[in-house]
Design a protein around this motif. Structure first.
Motif, PDB file in Angstrom:
ATOM      1  N   PHE A 223       4.721  10.435   1.178  1.00 15.75           N
ATOM      2  CA  PHE A 223       3.986   9.187   0.978  1.00 15.75           C
ATOM      3  C   PHE A 223       4.054   8.342   2.250  1.00 15.75           C
ATOM      4  CE2 PHE A 223       5.608  10.574  -3.070  1.00 15.75           C
ATOM      5  CZ  PHE A 223       4.575  10.354  -3.969  1.00 15.75           C
ATOM      6  N   LEU A 224       2.990   7.666   2.556  1.00 12.75           N
ATOM      7  CA  LEU A 224       3.002   6.594   3.552  1.00 12.75           C
ATOM      8  C   LEU A 224       3.034   5.272   2.801  1.00 12.75           C
ATOM      9  CD1 LEU A 224       0.320   7.806   6.143  1.00 12.75           C
ATOM     10  CD2 LEU A 224       2.824   7.929   6.341  1.00 12.75           C
ATOM     11  N   THR A 225       3.918   4.374   3.216  1.00 11.27           N
ATOM     12  CA  THR A 225       4.047   3.086   2.528  1.00 11.27           C
ATOM     13  C   THR A 225       3.953   1.955   3.541  1.00 11.27           C
ATOM     14  OG1 THR A 225       6.465   3.067   2.734  1.00 11.27           O
ATOM     15  CG2 THR A 225       5.531   4.099   0.768  1.00 11.27           C
ATOM     16  N   GLY A 226       3.528   0.831   3.064  1.00 14.96           N
ATOM     17  CA  GLY A 226       3.458  -0.333   3.930  1.00 14.96           C
ATOM     18  C   GLY A 226       3.332  -1.606   3.112  1.00 14.96           C
ATOM     19  N   SER A 227       3.772  -2.705   3.711  1.00 17.29           N
ATOM     20  CA  SER A 227       3.653  -4.001   3.047  1.00 17.29           C
ATOM     21  C   SER A 227       3.564  -5.087   4.110  1.00 17.29           C
ATOM     22  CB  SER A 227       4.850  -4.263   2.124  1.00 17.29           C
ATOM     23  OG  SER A 227       6.054  -4.352   2.866  1.00 17.29           O
TER      24      SER A 227
ATOM     25  N   TRP B 120       6.286  -7.940   7.638  1.00 16.06           N
ATOM     26  CA  TRP B 120       5.602  -6.668   7.400  1.00 16.06           C
ATOM     27  C   TRP B 120       6.615  -5.535   7.479  1.00 16.06           C
ATOM     28  CZ3 TRP B 120       5.827  -2.980  11.221  1.00 16.06           C
ATOM     29  CH2 TRP B 120       6.143  -3.429  12.508  1.00 16.06           C
ATOM     30  N   ALA B 121       6.208  -4.410   6.895  1.00 18.74           N
ATOM     31  CA  ALA B 121       7.055  -3.209   6.926  1.00 18.74           C
ATOM     32  C   ALA B 121       6.139  -1.995   6.799  1.00 18.74           C
ATOM     33  CB  ALA B 121       8.072  -3.231   5.799  1.00 18.74           C
ATOM     34  N   ILE B 122       6.472  -0.925   7.447  1.00 21.95           N
ATOM     35  CA  ILE B 122       5.732   0.334   7.353  1.00 21.95           C
ATOM     36  C   ILE B 122       6.734   1.467   7.363  1.00 21.95           C
ATOM     37  CG2 ILE B 122       5.401   0.563   9.863  1.00 21.95           C
ATOM     38  CD1 ILE B 122       2.650   1.773   9.229  1.00 21.95           C
ATOM     39  N   GLY B 123       6.439   2.503   6.628  1.00 27.69           N
ATOM     40  CA  GLY B 123       7.406   3.586   6.560  1.00 27.69           C
ATOM     41  C   GLY B 123       6.821   4.827   5.910  1.00 27.69           C
ATOM     42  N   ALA B 124       7.659   5.817   5.756  1.00 30.12           N
ATOM     43  CA  ALA B 124       7.281   7.088   5.121  1.00 30.12           C
ATOM     44  C   ALA B 124       8.329   7.424   4.076  1.00 30.12           C
ATOM     45  CB  ALA B 124       7.173   8.196   6.162  1.00 30.12           C
ATOM     46  N   LEU B 125       7.900   8.145   3.052  1.00 30.23           N
ATOM     47  CA  LEU B 125       8.786   8.478   1.947  1.00 30.23           C
ATOM     48  C   LEU B 125       8.489   9.904   1.511  1.00 30.23           C
ATOM     49  CD1 LEU B 125      10.749   7.635  -0.410  1.00 30.23           C
ATOM     50  CD2 LEU B 125       8.686   6.934  -1.651  1.00 30.23           C
ATOM     51  N   PHE B 126       9.515  10.640   1.213  1.00 28.52           N
ATOM     52  CA  PHE B 126       9.269  11.946   0.601  1.00 28.52           C
ATOM     53  C   PHE B 126      10.212  12.138  -0.578  1.00 28.52           C
ATOM     54  CE2 PHE B 126      12.964  13.369   2.901  1.00 28.52           C
ATOM     55  CZ  PHE B 126      13.411  14.502   2.226  1.00 28.52           C
ATOM     56  N   GLN B 127       9.707  12.892  -1.554  1.00 29.46           N
ATOM     57  CA  GLN B 127      10.476  13.191  -2.769  1.00 29.46           C
ATOM     58  C   GLN B 127      10.505  14.702  -2.958  1.00 29.46           C
ATOM     59  OE1 GLN B 127       8.313  11.159  -5.837  1.00 29.46           O
ATOM     60  NE2 GLN B 127       9.151   9.144  -5.342  1.00 29.46           N
ATOM     61  N   TRP B 128      11.693  15.214  -3.266  1.00 26.92           N
ATOM     62  CA  TRP B 128      11.816  16.653  -3.532  1.00 26.92           C
ATOM     63  C   TRP B 128      12.898  16.841  -4.587  1.00 26.92           C
ATOM     64  CZ3 TRP B 128      13.027  20.975   0.616  1.00 26.92           C
ATOM     65  CH2 TRP B 128      12.702  22.216   0.058  1.00 26.92           C
ATOM     66  N   PRO B 129      12.473  17.058  -5.844  1.00 25.74           N
ATOM     67  CA  PRO B 129      13.461  17.186  -6.922  1.00 25.74           C
ATOM     68  C   PRO B 129      14.180  18.538  -6.877  1.00 25.74           C
ATOM     69  CG  PRO B 129      11.253  17.527  -7.777  1.00 25.74           C
ATOM     70  CD  PRO B 129      11.100  17.160  -6.337  1.00 25.74           C
TER      71      PRO B 129
ATOM     72  N   ALA C  66       0.846  -1.193   0.000  1.00 31.19           N
ATOM     73  CA  ALA C  66       0.000   0.000   0.000  1.00 31.19           C
ATOM     74  C   ALA C  66       0.878   1.237   0.000  1.00 31.19           C
ATOM     75  CB  ALA C  66      -0.940   0.012   1.209  1.00 31.19           C
ATOM     76  N   SER C  67       0.402   2.270  -0.719  1.00 37.19           N
ATOM     77  CA  SER C  67       1.111   3.545  -0.763  1.00 37.19           C
ATOM     78  C   SER C  67       0.068   4.656  -0.873  1.00 37.19           C
ATOM     79  CB  SER C  67       2.067   3.587  -1.963  1.00 37.19           C
ATOM     80  OG  SER C  67       2.665   4.862  -2.077  1.00 37.19           O
ATOM     81  N   TRP C  68       0.258   5.723  -0.106  1.00 36.27           N
ATOM     82  CA  TRP C  68      -0.709   6.827  -0.103  1.00 36.27           C
ATOM     83  C   TRP C  68       0.046   8.146  -0.040  1.00 36.27           C
ATOM     84  CZ3 TRP C  68      -4.311   8.477   4.471  1.00 36.27           C
ATOM     85  CH2 TRP C  68      -5.231   9.415   3.992  1.00 36.27           C
ATOM     86  N   GLU C  69      -0.201   8.978  -1.060  1.00 40.00           N
ATOM     87  CA  GLU C  69       0.443  10.294  -1.070  1.00 40.00           C
ATOM     88  C   GLU C  69      -0.365  11.260  -0.215  1.00 40.00           C
ATOM     89  OE1 GLU C  69       1.934  13.871  -4.096  1.00 40.00           O
ATOM     90  OE2 GLU C  69       0.937  12.082  -4.897  1.00 40.00           O
TER      91      GLU C  69
END
Length: 421
Positions: free
Chosen positions: A260-264, A283-292, A79-82
């Motif tokens: 983004f929130l991510t999980g698997s 299982w895994a859960i985490g957060a992700l951010f992108q900034w070009p 799962a991924s949610w921006e």
């Protein structure tokens, strides 16, 4: 408004079968599908997968003597949610909504255009048939006159010159018929295509030999503010402007970080039988951010592009507003002037009829030459034909006026609502 069942029937057929209208309907479906696709960006992305692998590791690799061949089974739920902190996804959805509005208004424009085109060709067809009836009646009268002159020449009561002039006038009147008949057939071809049929479909229909529709006494113009709301081209231009502004919001949001929130979660095992054991769960859960950061120049250029497009859309909207007002003023002027032309030509026909009767009476009394009778007949034919042309043009100018006012809007909304597509 014209109270013509045949015209109403043709318009109803065109609403269902016309290709331009159905193409516009397909574009609405495309715009709605695009909107639904964009809406998915605001929801979490969820995926399910699985794999079964047979893996062999190298004895010369990091595993060394422990290298072996084994099976690995896994199943996963991702799962991924921006987190739309800066509104990019919301702006993208708004732009898609406005583009759907554009497609809907474009279809309404197609409705009005097709209806007006059907009405115009129908009026021109009726006008051509009316002109043909006038010319055929005059041809019959002139042929009768020619026969009388022939008998008078044989009896020595008229000159050969009168006979040749009468024959020349008859042929001149007859020479106008083929062009008018061709125009009539052309209108039928066009009407057939407008209702989605082969060009020759209406050639043998019941359209022929019917009077022109009556001209209504009152044309409901309404207020100028109402006009600006009725014209679908203006509503489409406003929606394009709103979509362009929303696109600018999308471009500006791309300057900032995206979070983004991510999980698997899912089982993993070396044997298929142990895959459902609780000890196989991962299982895994985490957060992700992108900034070009190093793409800021390109992203800012995209913002300027979007702003320029929004400026263009604003100018196009303002231009469309002026063109709509111009269209109404021109249509009103042409219709009003054509009404006056028709009234004057009606008086011309009355005068020409009186002149013809007087010329015939004087000729029979021997007080004038036969050439005066022929001249009076020619003027009457010209006046009647000019009046028939003006009557047709008055109706086509009225159709153009209705179109400039946004169509027969009450009837149009009923037909749009009843369209099965």
């Amino acid at each position: 408004i014209f109270d013509d069942p045949v015209l109403e029937s043709l318009i109803e057929e065109a609403v269902i079968a016309n290709f331009d209208i159905n193409i516009a309907q397909a574009r609405i479906r495309e715009a709605r599908a695009t909107r639904d696709a964009v809406s998915g960006n605001r929801l979490p992305e969820i995926g399910i997968g699985g794999s079964a692998q047979r893996v062999s590791t190298s004895k010369n690799g990091p595993m060394g003597a422990f290298a072996n061949t084994q099976n690995i089974y896994s199943a996963n739920f991702d799962a991924s949610w921006e987190l739309d902190f800066f509104g990019g996804n919301r702006a993208e959805r708004s732009a898609a909504d406005f583009r759907e509005d554009v497609a809907v208004e474009d279809q309404r424009t197609a409705f009005i255009t097709v209806m007006a085109e059907v009405a115009r060709n129908y009026m021109e067809f009726r006008g051509s048939e009316n002109r043909l009836q006038i010319l055929e009646r005059n041809v019959a009268n002139q042929r009768q006159t020619l026969e009388i002159i022939q008998k008078r020449v044989e009896l020595g009561l008229s000159r050969e010159f009168d006979l040749s002039r009468a024959e020349s006038q008859l042929q001149q009147t007859r020479s106008q018929i083929p062009a008018i008949r061709a125009a009539s057939r052309t209108n039928l071809y066009r009407l057939s295509v407008l209702i989605g049929q082969a060009p020759e479909t209406l050639l043998d229909s019941s359209l022929k030999k019917s009077a022109l529709p009556l001209i209504p006494d009152v044309v409901p113009l309404g207020l100028r503010s109402d006009l600006l709301q009725r014209r679908p081209e203006l509503r489409a231009a406003a929606a394009r402007l709103a979509a362009a502004v929303a696109d600018t919001g999308v471009a500006q949001s791309r300057l900032y970080p995206r979070f983004f929130l991510t999980g698997s979660a899912g089982p993993e095992s070396l044997t298929f039988g142990d895959l459902l054991e609780s000890s196989s769960q991962t299982w895994a859960i985490g957060a992700l951010f992108q900034w070009p950061i190093f793409s800021q120049g390109r992203l800012r250029a995209n913002v300027r592009i979007s702003e320029a497009r929004a400026d263009q859309a604003l100018l196009e909207y303002e231009r469309s507003m002026l063109e709509v007002l111009e269209d109404v003023e021109v249509s009103m002027t042409r219709y009003a002037e054509e009404l006056q032309t028709r009234e004057l030509l009606q008086q011309v026909v009355i005068s020409a009829q009186s002149s013809t009767e007087l010329a015939n009476s004087l000729n029979e009394s021997g007080l004038s030459y036969f050439i005066d009778v022929l001249d009076a007949d020619r003027r009457l034919v010209e006046a009647e034909d000019a009046l028939a042309i003006s009557q047709t043009r008055t109706l086509t100018e009225l159709v153009a006026l209705y179109k400039s006012l946004g169509g027969g809007w009450e009837i149009q909304e009923q037909l749009v609502a009843s369209n099965p597509f």
